[in-house]
Write a protein that holds these residues in place. Structure first.
Motif, PDB file in Angstrom:
ATOM      1  N   GLU A 153      10.244   2.225 -26.525  1.00 39.19           N
ATOM      2  CA  GLU A 153      11.039   1.624 -25.468  1.00 39.19           C
ATOM      3  C   GLU A 153      12.523   1.505 -25.804  1.00 39.19           C
ATOM      4  O   GLU A 153      12.902   0.985 -26.845  1.00 39.19           O
ATOM      5  CB  GLU A 153      10.480   0.239 -25.146  1.00 39.19           C
ATOM      6  N   ASN A 154      13.350   2.005 -24.889  1.00 35.92           N
ATOM      7  CA  ASN A 154      14.800   1.858 -25.005  1.00 35.92           C
ATOM      8  C   ASN A 154      15.418   2.073 -23.628  1.00 35.92           C
ATOM      9  O   ASN A 154      14.775   2.607 -22.727  1.00 35.92           O
ATOM     10  CB  ASN A 154      15.378   2.844 -26.034  1.00 35.92           C
ATOM     11  N   GLY A 155      16.665   1.665 -23.483  1.00 39.37           N
ATOM     12  CA  GLY A 155      17.338   1.782 -22.209  1.00 39.37           C
ATOM     13  C   GLY A 155      18.275   2.962 -22.109  1.00 39.37           C
ATOM     14  O   GLY A 155      19.016   3.089 -21.123  1.00 39.37           O
ATOM     15  N   VAL A 156      18.245   3.851 -23.113  1.00 41.67           N
ATOM     16  CA  VAL A 156      19.132   5.012 -23.130  1.00 41.67           C
ATOM     17  C   VAL A 156      18.429   6.260 -22.614  1.00 41.67           C
ATOM     18  O   VAL A 156      18.971   7.011 -21.801  1.00 41.67           O
ATOM     19  CB  VAL A 156      19.669   5.258 -24.555  1.00 41.67           C
ATOM     20  N   LEU A 157      17.210   6.467 -23.093  1.00 43.83           N
ATOM     21  CA  LEU A 157      16.432   7.643 -22.729  1.00 43.83           C
ATOM     22  C   LEU A 157      15.095   7.204 -22.147  1.00 43.83           C
ATOM     23  O   LEU A 157      14.385   6.404 -22.763  1.00 43.83           O
ATOM     24  CB  LEU A 157      16.192   8.533 -23.954  1.00 43.83           C
ATOM     25  N   GLY A 158      14.735   7.733 -20.999  1.00 39.48           N
ATOM     26  CA  GLY A 158      13.466   7.383 -20.391  1.00 39.48           C
ATOM     27  C   GLY A 158      12.300   8.125 -21.015  1.00 39.48           C
ATOM     28  O   GLY A 158      12.467   9.019 -21.848  1.00 39.48           O
ATOM     29  N   ALA A 159      11.090   7.760 -20.603  1.00 37.19           N
ATOM     30  CA  ALA A 159       9.881   8.318 -21.202  1.00 37.19           C
ATOM     31  C   ALA A 159       9.592   9.750 -20.763  1.00 37.19           C
ATOM     32  O   ALA A 159       8.851  10.459 -21.437  1.00 37.19           O
ATOM     33  CB  ALA A 159       8.688   7.428 -20.870  1.00 37.19           C
ATOM     34  N   VAL A 160      10.162  10.177 -19.634  1.00 39.62           N
ATOM     35  CA  VAL A 160       9.908  11.531 -19.125  1.00 39.62           C
ATOM     36  C   VAL A 160      11.227  12.286 -19.053  1.00 39.62           C
ATOM     37  O   VAL A 160      12.052  12.011 -18.172  1.00 39.62           O
ATOM     38  CB  VAL A 160       9.254  11.491 -17.733  1.00 39.62           C
ATOM     39  N   PRO A 161      11.478  13.218 -19.993  1.00 39.77           N
ATOM     40  CA  PRO A 161      12.741  13.956 -19.979  1.00 39.77           C
ATOM     41  C   PRO A 161      12.971  14.626 -18.625  1.00 39.77           C
ATOM     42  O   PRO A 161      12.062  15.191 -18.025  1.00 39.77           O
ATOM     43  CB  PRO A 161      12.543  15.003 -21.087  1.00 39.77           C
ATOM     44  N   GLY A 162      14.200  14.518 -18.149  1.00 35.16           N
ATOM     45  CA  GLY A 162      14.546  15.103 -16.859  1.00 35.16           C
ATOM     46  C   GLY A 162      14.321  14.121 -15.728  1.00 35.16           C
ATOM     47  O   GLY A 162      15.278  13.694 -15.053  1.00 35.16           O
ATOM     48  N   LEU A 163      13.084  13.708 -15.518  1.00 34.15           N
ATOM     49  CA  LEU A 163      12.756  12.823 -14.408  1.00 34.15           C
ATOM     50  C   LEU A 163      13.466  11.481 -14.508  1.00 34.15           C
ATOM     51  O   LEU A 163      13.965  10.953 -13.502  1.00 34.15           O
ATOM     52  CB  LEU A 163      11.242  12.607 -14.353  1.00 34.15           C
ATOM     53  N   THR A 164      13.534  10.917 -15.707  1.00 29.43           N
ATOM     54  CA  THR A 164      14.081   9.561 -15.863  1.00 29.43           C
ATOM     55  C   THR A 164      15.549   9.539 -16.300  1.00 29.43           C
ATOM     56  O   THR A 164      16.099   8.465 -16.543  1.00 29.43           O
ATOM     57  CB  THR A 164      13.240   8.781 -16.891  1.00 29.43           C
ATOM     58  N   ASP A 165      16.176  10.697 -16.388  1.00 27.41           N
ATOM     59  CA  ASP A 165      17.540  10.753 -16.929  1.00 27.41           C
ATOM     60  C   ASP A 165      18.528   9.911 -16.135  1.00 27.41           C
ATOM     61  O   ASP A 165      19.438   9.302 -16.713  1.00 27.41           O
ATOM     62  CB  ASP A 165      18.034  12.210 -16.977  1.00 27.41           C
ATOM     63  N   SER A 166      18.379   9.860 -14.825  1.00 29.63           N
ATOM     64  CA  SER A 166      19.347   9.151 -13.985  1.00 29.63           C
ATOM     65  C   SER A 166      18.950   7.700 -13.712  1.00 29.63           C
ATOM     66  O   SER A 166      19.652   6.989 -12.990  1.00 29.63           O
ATOM     67  CB  SER A 166      19.528   9.887 -12.654  1.00 29.63           C
ATOM     68  N   TRP A 167      17.850   7.260 -14.286  1.00 30.42           N
ATOM     69  CA  TRP A 167      17.383   5.904 -14.032  1.00 30.42           C
ATOM     70  C   TRP A 167      18.270   4.885 -14.743  1.00 30.42           C
ATOM     71  O   TRP A 167      18.926   5.188 -15.737  1.00 30.42           O
ATOM     72  CB  TRP A 167      15.939   5.744 -14.482  1.00 30.42           C
ATOM     73  N   SER A 168      18.246   3.667 -14.264  1.00 34.39           N
ATOM     74  CA  SER A 168      18.995   2.585 -14.909  1.00 34.39           C
ATOM     75  C   SER A 168      18.350   2.232 -16.249  1.00 34.39           C
ATOM     76  O   SER A 168      17.175   2.553 -16.480  1.00 34.39           O
ATOM     77  CB  SER A 168      18.986   1.345 -14.015  1.00 34.39           C
ATOM     78  N   PRO A 169      19.086   1.568 -17.148  1.00 34.13           N
ATOM     79  CA  PRO A 169      18.497   1.163 -18.433  1.00 34.13           C
ATOM     80  C   PRO A 169      17.202   0.366 -18.278  1.00 34.13           C
ATOM     81  O   PRO A 169      16.236   0.596 -19.026  1.00 34.13           O
ATOM     82  CB  PRO A 169      19.603   0.331 -19.081  1.00 34.13           C
ATOM     83  N   GLU A 170      17.161  -0.548 -17.326  1.00 40.44           N
ATOM     84  CA  GLU A 170      15.951  -1.349 -17.145  1.00 40.44           C
ATOM     85  C   GLU A 170      14.772  -0.497 -16.715  1.00 40.44           C
ATOM     86  O   GLU A 170      13.644  -0.653 -17.209  1.00 40.44           O
ATOM     87  CB  GLU A 170      16.200  -2.462 -16.121  1.00 40.44           C
ATOM     88  N   TRP A 171      15.005   0.450 -15.806  1.00 40.02           N
ATOM     89  CA  TRP A 171      13.907   1.298 -15.361  1.00 40.02           C
ATOM     90  C   TRP A 171      13.490   2.302 -16.439  1.00 40.02           C
ATOM     91  O   TRP A 171      12.322   2.698 -16.497  1.00 40.02           O
ATOM     92  CB  TRP A 171      14.274   2.009 -14.060  1.00 40.02           C
ATOM     93  N   LYS A 172      14.422   2.698 -17.281  1.00 36.71           N
ATOM     94  CA  LYS A 172      14.033   3.543 -18.419  1.00 36.71           C
ATOM     95  C   LYS A 172      13.107   2.768 -19.355  1.00 36.71           C
ATOM     96  O   LYS A 172      12.103   3.309 -19.849  1.00 36.71           O
ATOM     97  CB  LYS A 172      15.277   4.018 -19.167  1.00 36.71           C
ATOM     98  N   ARG A 173      13.429   1.494 -19.590  1.00 34.00           N
ATOM     99  CA  ARG A 173      12.536   0.670 -20.428  1.00 34.00           C
ATOM    100  C   ARG A 173      11.165   0.525 -19.764  1.00 34.00           C
ATOM    101  O   ARG A 173      10.135   0.584 -20.432  1.00 34.00           O
ATOM    102  CB  ARG A 173      13.178  -0.697 -20.675  1.00 34.00           C
TER     103      ARG A 173
END
Length: 439
Positions: A153-173
């Motif tokens: 878990e982190n707010g920089v990189l999401g769990a799904v490369p590409g799909l989550t790139d534009s998500w906010s830090p909270e949604w990436k977490r």
């Protein structure tokens, strides 16, 4: 409890997977040996001799042969059939592999005759974390985890490369929390079974959440320049130390030149630096098809190619711009190349970037799609999937990595990377800090 002095402790490094999963742990084991500790390692049977050759004298086989499991005729047959057949074979192989791993791990650590029952600390590679946490609890000793990518878990990189790139830090977490929950629902029963075998308390919820709650140190063995911002978010609990690599003297012990060294050096000396193409230990059903794709595209683009793929060796008799070799020392050969093409294993990715090479990643599984997305995001290469690769995709990818822009970006990134010896030393220092705190 740890009773040994931190300066002379018994540290056990538990490793499982392919060579790319094993080598970073061996690097750390060698550094800890240099610091005066007693170090034991556990590795798949097919990689025990690899670790011993490099200087880790006390190495125990664990689990099954990880190369044969995925390169056998049965494995190749499953890949040529329906998606359901591939999934069924993969599930069976993983299940059988971990059943053997569990038996081996129990025999090594638990019981009066267990050779590693006197361990003071366990270092666990990514595929071994849940089992090693249970063993550490059983023996009442600390655990340190090795990670080869930012897979928590982190707010920089999401769990799904590409799909989550534009998500906010909270949604990436949140994406990581969801991914962890799905993994727990799919595999938690397996961990529960092993914990019952050891007689340690039942646990509830995903492993990453439990590791964080316990304050387990999780060494991130990749470079902070690849994932800017993650190191600052995680701090000392998950130190991002840099990519590991073997020291030159240890590399020399392997003697890896992939064939006739004099012939290869002569070929390198008589032309422009080639594109290096390798897919490591990935099972390749039709290497000749891949060779044809890349050699054809390279001929169109006017560049030479060095393949470490398939059974051919030496200069191609029909195309002197193509050379075939076996597995070789990346640190020795990559600096003599122009660009790299590979499957995106963390170790191979690190070696190419450290050599300043633009990179084309054709990912297969695990964390490889993540590395493919990172090299594209950093402007140092091109990412795609190996499955479904076509001549047009190969030409596009090589066009990117052969561009002056990618070459310049790769050189700049190389200058920012942490030196391998510093990365390994930082990891060893973290292990020693945990030993001191537990003593």
């Amino acid at each position: 409890m740890v009773t040994a002095e931190a300066g002379r402790s018994h540290i056990v490094v538990v490793l499982y997977g392919s060579r790319g999963d094993i080598q970073p742990g061996v690097c750390l084991a060698l550094e800890l040996l240099e610091r005066g500790h007693r170090v034991s390692a556990a590795a798949p049977p097919n990689l025990v001799e690899f670790a011993r050759t490099l200087g880790v004298g006390e190495v125990y086989p664990i689990g099954t042969d990880t190369h044969t499991a995925w390169s056998s005729d049965e494995a190749a047959d499953s890949r040529s059939r329906s998606p359901i057949a591939r999934i069924c074979y993969a599930l069976k192989t993983v299940r059988d592999g971990f059943a053997a791993f569990d038996r081996s791990l129990t025999g090594l650590f638990v019981g009066d005759d267990a050779p590693l029952r006197d361990a003071d600390l366990i270092v666990a590679a990514p595929l071994c974390q849940d089992r090693c946490l249970a063993v550490a609890e059983k023996l009442r000793i600390p655990l340190v985890v090795l990670r080869f990518g930012p897979m928590s878990e982190n707010g920089v990189l999401g769990a799904v490369p590409g799909l989550t790139d534009s998500w906010s830090p909270e949604w990436k977490r949140r994406s990581w929390r969801l991914a962890d929950r799905v993994t727990w629902l799919a595999t938690g029963w397996n961990e529960a079974s092993f914990r019952r075998r050891l007689g340690v308390p039942r646990v509830f919820g995903p492993l990453p959440k439990r590791l964080s709650a316990l304050g387990v140190r999780q060494i991130q063995a990749y470079d902070p320049a690849i994932v800017p911002g993650v190191a600052e978010e995680w701090g000392a609990v998950k130190p991002v130390v840099g990519f590991f690599d073997l020291a030159p003297e240890h590399r020399a012990a392997l003697g890896e030149w992939g064939g006739d060294r004099a012939e290869l050096v002569s070929w390198l000396d008589t032309g422009e630096p080639p594109v290096f193409v390798s897919f490591g230990s990935m099972p390749i059903d039709d290497p000749d098809h891949l060779i044809a794709l890349f050699s054809g595209a390279a001929t169109e683009l006017g560049c030479r190619v060095l393949f470490t793929l398939g059974e051919r060796r030496g200069v191609d008799p029909l195309n002197p711009g193509v050379y075939y070799a076996g597995a070789m020392d990346h640190s020795g050969i990559l600096p003599r190349c122009r660009a790299a093409v590979h499957h995106g294993g963390a170790g191979t990715t690190a070696a190419g970037l450290r050599a300043g090479l633009p990179t084309m990643i054709c990912s297969v599984t695990a964390d490889q799609p993540f590395w493919a997305s990172r090299i594209a995001a950093l402007g140092v290469g091109y990412g795609t999937r190996l499955r479904g690769l076509t001549g047009a995709i190969v030409r596009d990818g090589l066009g990117v990595v052969l561009s002056p822009e990618a070459a310049a970006a790769a050189r700049r990134l190389s200058d920012q990377l942490v030196a391998a010896e510093k990365a390994v030393a930082a990891a060893a220092a973290t292990v020693e800090e945990v030993l001191v705190a537990a003593s």
